[in-house]
Design a protein around this motif. Structure first.
Motif, PDB file in Angstrom:
ATOM      1  N   ARG A   3      46.950  37.130  27.402  1.00 37.15           N
ATOM      2  CA  ARG A   3      46.019  36.828  28.489  1.00 37.15           C
ATOM      3  C   ARG A   3      44.623  36.518  27.954  1.00 37.15           C
ATOM      4  NH1 ARG A   3      45.727  41.382  32.936  1.00 37.15           N
ATOM      5  NH2 ARG A   3      47.660  40.385  33.586  1.00 37.15           N
ATOM      6  N   GLU A  83      48.229  33.506  29.959  1.00 35.74           N
ATOM      7  CA  GLU A  83      47.771  33.827  31.305  1.00 35.74           C
ATOM      8  C   GLU A  83      46.256  33.669  31.324  1.00 35.74           C
ATOM      9  OE1 GLU A  83      49.162  37.363  34.200  1.00 35.74           O
ATOM     10  OE2 GLU A  83      49.004  37.893  32.104  1.00 35.74           O
ATOM     11  N   PHE A  85      42.599  34.124  33.253  1.00 36.80           N
ATOM     12  CA  PHE A  85      41.787  34.725  34.310  1.00 36.80           C
ATOM     13  C   PHE A  85      40.349  34.245  34.140  1.00 36.80           C
ATOM     14  CE2 PHE A  85      44.053  38.210  36.586  1.00 36.80           C
ATOM     15  CZ  PHE A  85      45.290  38.085  35.976  1.00 36.80           C
ATOM     16  N   THR A  87      36.659  35.367  34.722  1.00 33.45           N
ATOM     17  CA  THR A  87      35.983  36.655  34.931  1.00 33.45           C
ATOM     18  C   THR A  87      34.480  36.445  34.867  1.00 33.45           C
ATOM     19  OG1 THR A  87      36.115  37.137  32.553  1.00 33.45           O
ATOM     20  CG2 THR A  87      37.910  37.929  33.927  1.00 33.45           C
ATOM     21  N   ASP A 113      44.012  31.512  42.587  1.00 33.81           N
ATOM     22  CA  ASP A 113      42.783  32.254  42.871  1.00 33.81           C
ATOM     23  C   ASP A 113      42.981  33.769  42.771  1.00 33.81           C
ATOM     24  OD1 ASP A 113      44.139  32.537  45.218  1.00 33.81           O
ATOM     25  OD2 ASP A 113      42.493  31.940  46.540  1.00 33.81           O
ATOM     26  N   MET A 114      44.207  34.222  42.704  1.00 33.07           N
ATOM     27  CA  MET A 114      44.448  35.644  42.438  1.00 33.07           C
ATOM     28  C   MET A 114      43.994  36.014  41.018  1.00 33.07           C
ATOM     29  SD  MET A 114      45.566  37.128  45.138  1.00 33.07           S
ATOM     30  CE  MET A 114      44.787  36.039  46.321  1.00 33.07           C
ATOM     31  N   ASN A 115      43.740  34.985  40.185  1.00 35.78           N
ATOM     32  CA  ASN A 115      43.282  35.214  38.811  1.00 35.78           C
ATOM     33  C   ASN A 115      41.778  35.027  38.650  1.00 35.78           C
ATOM     34  OD1 ASN A 115      46.034  35.444  38.487  1.00 35.78           O
ATOM     35  ND2 ASN A 115      46.137  34.215  36.639  1.00 35.78           N
ATOM     36  N   PHE A 116      41.055  35.026  39.774  1.00 40.96           N
ATOM     37  CA  PHE A 116      39.589  35.000  39.716  1.00 40.96           C
ATOM     38  C   PHE A 116      39.103  36.445  39.831  1.00 40.96           C
ATOM     39  CE2 PHE A 116      39.558  30.685  42.181  1.00 40.96           C
ATOM     40  CZ  PHE A 116      40.116  30.051  41.089  1.00 40.96           C
ATOM     41  N   VAL A 117      38.163  36.813  39.006  1.00 42.14           N
ATOM     42  CA  VAL A 117      37.605  38.174  39.045  1.00 42.14           C
ATOM     43  C   VAL A 117      36.085  38.091  39.097  1.00 42.14           C
ATOM     44  CG1 VAL A 117      37.530  40.428  37.939  1.00 42.14           C
ATOM     45  CG2 VAL A 117      39.540  38.956  37.614  1.00 42.14           C
ATOM     46  N   ILE A 125      37.807  44.611  32.313  1.00 40.18           N
ATOM     47  CA  ILE A 125      38.782  43.524  32.164  1.00 40.18           C
ATOM     48  C   ILE A 125      39.865  43.873  31.149  1.00 40.18           C
ATOM     49  CG2 ILE A 125      39.077  41.094  31.485  1.00 40.18           C
ATOM     50  CD1 ILE A 125      37.575  41.547  34.164  1.00 40.18           C
ATOM     51  N   ALA A 127      42.419  42.280  29.109  1.00 41.51           N
ATOM     52  CA  ALA A 127      42.877  40.986  28.594  1.00 41.51           C
ATOM     53  C   ALA A 127      42.916  41.053  27.073  1.00 41.51           C
ATOM     54  CB  ALA A 127      41.946  39.862  29.052  1.00 41.51           C
TER      55      ALA A 127
ATOM     56  N   MET B  91      40.045  38.381  46.829  1.00 33.52           N
ATOM     57  CA  MET B  91      40.395  36.957  46.774  1.00 33.52           C
ATOM     58  C   MET B  91      41.371  36.566  47.887  1.00 33.52           C
ATOM     59  SD  MET B  91      38.532  35.692  44.409  1.00 33.52           S
ATOM     60  CE  MET B  91      37.360  36.692  43.498  1.00 33.52           C
ATOM     61  N   VAL B 117      34.461  45.422  41.610  1.00 31.38           N
ATOM     62  CA  VAL B 117      35.307  44.330  41.125  1.00 31.38           C
ATOM     63  C   VAL B 117      36.032  43.701  42.305  1.00 31.38           C
ATOM     64  CG1 VAL B 117      37.121  43.626  39.533  1.00 31.38           C
ATOM     65  CG2 VAL B 117      35.688  45.624  38.989  1.00 31.38           C
ATOM     66  N   PHE B 118      35.780  42.405  42.510  1.00 32.67           N
ATOM     67  CA  PHE B 118      36.499  41.643  43.529  1.00 32.67           C
ATOM     68  C   PHE B 118      37.538  40.808  42.783  1.00 32.67           C
ATOM     69  CE2 PHE B 118      32.672  41.351  46.680  1.00 32.67           C
ATOM     70  CZ  PHE B 118      32.680  42.728  46.788  1.00 32.67           C
ATOM     71  N   CYS B 119      38.780  41.110  43.013  1.00 37.35           N
ATOM     72  CA  CYS B 119      39.819  40.424  42.242  1.00 37.35           C
ATOM     73  C   CYS B 119      40.989  40.061  43.150  1.00 37.35           C
ATOM     74  CB  CYS B 119      40.270  41.305  41.083  1.00 37.35           C
ATOM     75  SG  CYS B 119      40.955  42.894  41.601  1.00 37.35           S
ATOM     76  N   GLY B 120      42.082  39.635  42.515  1.00 39.71           N
ATOM     77  CA  GLY B 120      43.305  39.342  43.257  1.00 39.71           C
ATOM     78  C   GLY B 120      44.413  40.164  42.624  1.00 39.71           C
ATOM     79  N   ASP B 121      44.928  39.671  41.511  1.00 45.34           N
ATOM     80  CA  ASP B 121      45.948  40.360  40.724  1.00 45.34           C
ATOM     81  C   ASP B 121      45.291  41.531  39.975  1.00 45.34           C
ATOM     82  OD1 ASP B 121      47.701  41.194  38.758  1.00 45.34           O
ATOM     83  OD2 ASP B 121      48.214  39.163  38.087  1.00 45.34           O
ATOM     84  N   ILE B 124      44.678  42.874  35.987  1.00 46.28           N
ATOM     85  CA  ILE B 124      43.499  42.602  35.146  1.00 46.28           C
ATOM     86  C   ILE B 124      42.634  43.848  34.978  1.00 46.28           C
ATOM     87  CG2 ILE B 124      41.949  41.863  37.030  1.00 46.28           C
ATOM     88  CD1 ILE B 124      42.192  40.149  33.572  1.00 46.28           C
ATOM     89  N   ILE B 125      42.892  44.898  35.754  1.00 44.78           N
ATOM     90  CA  ILE B 125      42.037  46.081  35.745  1.00 44.78           C
ATOM     91  C   ILE B 125      42.370  47.002  34.572  1.00 44.78           C
ATOM     92  CG2 ILE B 125      41.321  48.155  37.043  1.00 44.78           C
ATOM     93  CD1 ILE B 125      40.349  45.471  38.214  1.00 44.78           C
ATOM     94  N   ASN B 126      41.350  47.272  33.775  1.00 41.04           N
ATOM     95  CA  ASN B 126      41.488  48.164  32.627  1.00 41.04           C
ATOM     96  C   ASN B 126      40.945  49.542  33.018  1.00 41.04           C
ATOM     97  OD1 ASN B 126      41.674  49.234  30.034  1.00 41.04           O
ATOM     98  ND2 ASN B 126      39.671  48.404  29.436  1.00 41.04           N
TER      99      ASN B 126
END
Lengths: 174, 174
Positions: A3, A83, A85, A87, A113-117, A125, A127, B91, B117-121, B124-126
């Motif tokens: 990612r 993958e 994202f 961020t 857009d689910m991969n926008f943070v 993050i 990744a 998102m 954090v405004f996200c979708g999937d 991505i959260i650590n």
């Protein structure tokens, strides 16, 4: 699939050209990108910090930024192997959420857009890689930081550096 | 310091009461939380899915939600022992960014907005823990998922579950 997290401003969105153009117009100056080597505009003109920041707080500032050269093509290619994202440290400019979202939908419509943070502290993050122009985001990042060259960071050393999107391509796909 | 990521809707923000009230008013119904055991409103009234979703797409919907009981006090206490991030799947409702941000600033002003954090999937959260009412977010989450009870998830099994904020407190501080 590994990612890659990718920053927006200064990496895929050219905020600096617009900020400079507005500043030069409003203050009858002629500051160039060359003048910003090793510093940001607020460091070059600290007494005008509030005014400079106000450009970025204007809700539509981020809506019409130019796309950084080759970023669309390279990210599209990378997305076949990684993958992706996006961020962005949007919490610094909460008025910019909608403009940033719409800009991403317009110029990177091939991304989900689910991969926008939209975040603040990027240590959140998860990744393998983070491509960013601000070294502070690498400090607590758990993966590999990759510094995308921007005038303000040219004197930073000790980081993996890419100077443009073709070099990003080479780093990940060669 | 270990890190807890906390969802908004259904965990600290009570969207369900408002959604139900609006729906019952507009459709002359009397659906209760009891009727929603094991399902969401769009599953109970699938032919009205678009209308139900439209409530959530209204830019101000999230601005005046009630705060979930005890969440402020417990999160304040947790923040002395853990790093707290608020991680919301914004998102899905891009029109809600500003309302969500302002709501957090109003009701959780003791948190740093750099930790929003405004996200979708949410993969991505650590974080070490994720408190969420949607089990789908646990699938690819690298830490410990903690299911916060909401009518729609009462029949989910196989997860660490907390029924309210006092139980969250017990889980982390006892």
């Amino acid at each position: 699939m590994k990612r890659i997290a990718i920053d927006m401003d200064g990496v895929i969105a050219d905020y600096l050209s617009k900020q400079l153009a507005l500043f030069n117009r409003d203050h009858n100056e002629n500051i160039t990108v060359e003048d910003l080597k090793g510093k940001k505009l607020i460091e070059l003109r600290p007494h005008l910090k509030d005014e400079i920041m106000n450009y970025l707080k204007e809700p539509s500032f981020f809506r019409d930024l130019e796309v950084m050269k080759d970023s669309q093509e390279v990210i599209k290619e990378l997305s076949e192997h990684y993958e992706i994202f996006i961020t962005t440290a949007a919490m610094e400019f909460p008025t910019s959420f909608t403009a940033k979202y719409e800009w991403l939908r317009e110029h990177f419509s091939f991304l989900n857009d689910m991969n926008f943070v939209f975040c603040g502290d990027k240590s959140i993050i998860n990744a393998d890689y983070l491509i960013d122009d601000n070294v502070r985001h690498f400090k607590r990042f758990s993966g590999q930081g990759i510094l995308f060259t921007s005038p303000h960071n040219v004197y930073e050393t000790g980081y993996v550096r890419v100077n443009n999107w073709q070099e990003v391509r080479d780093y990940f796909l060669k």
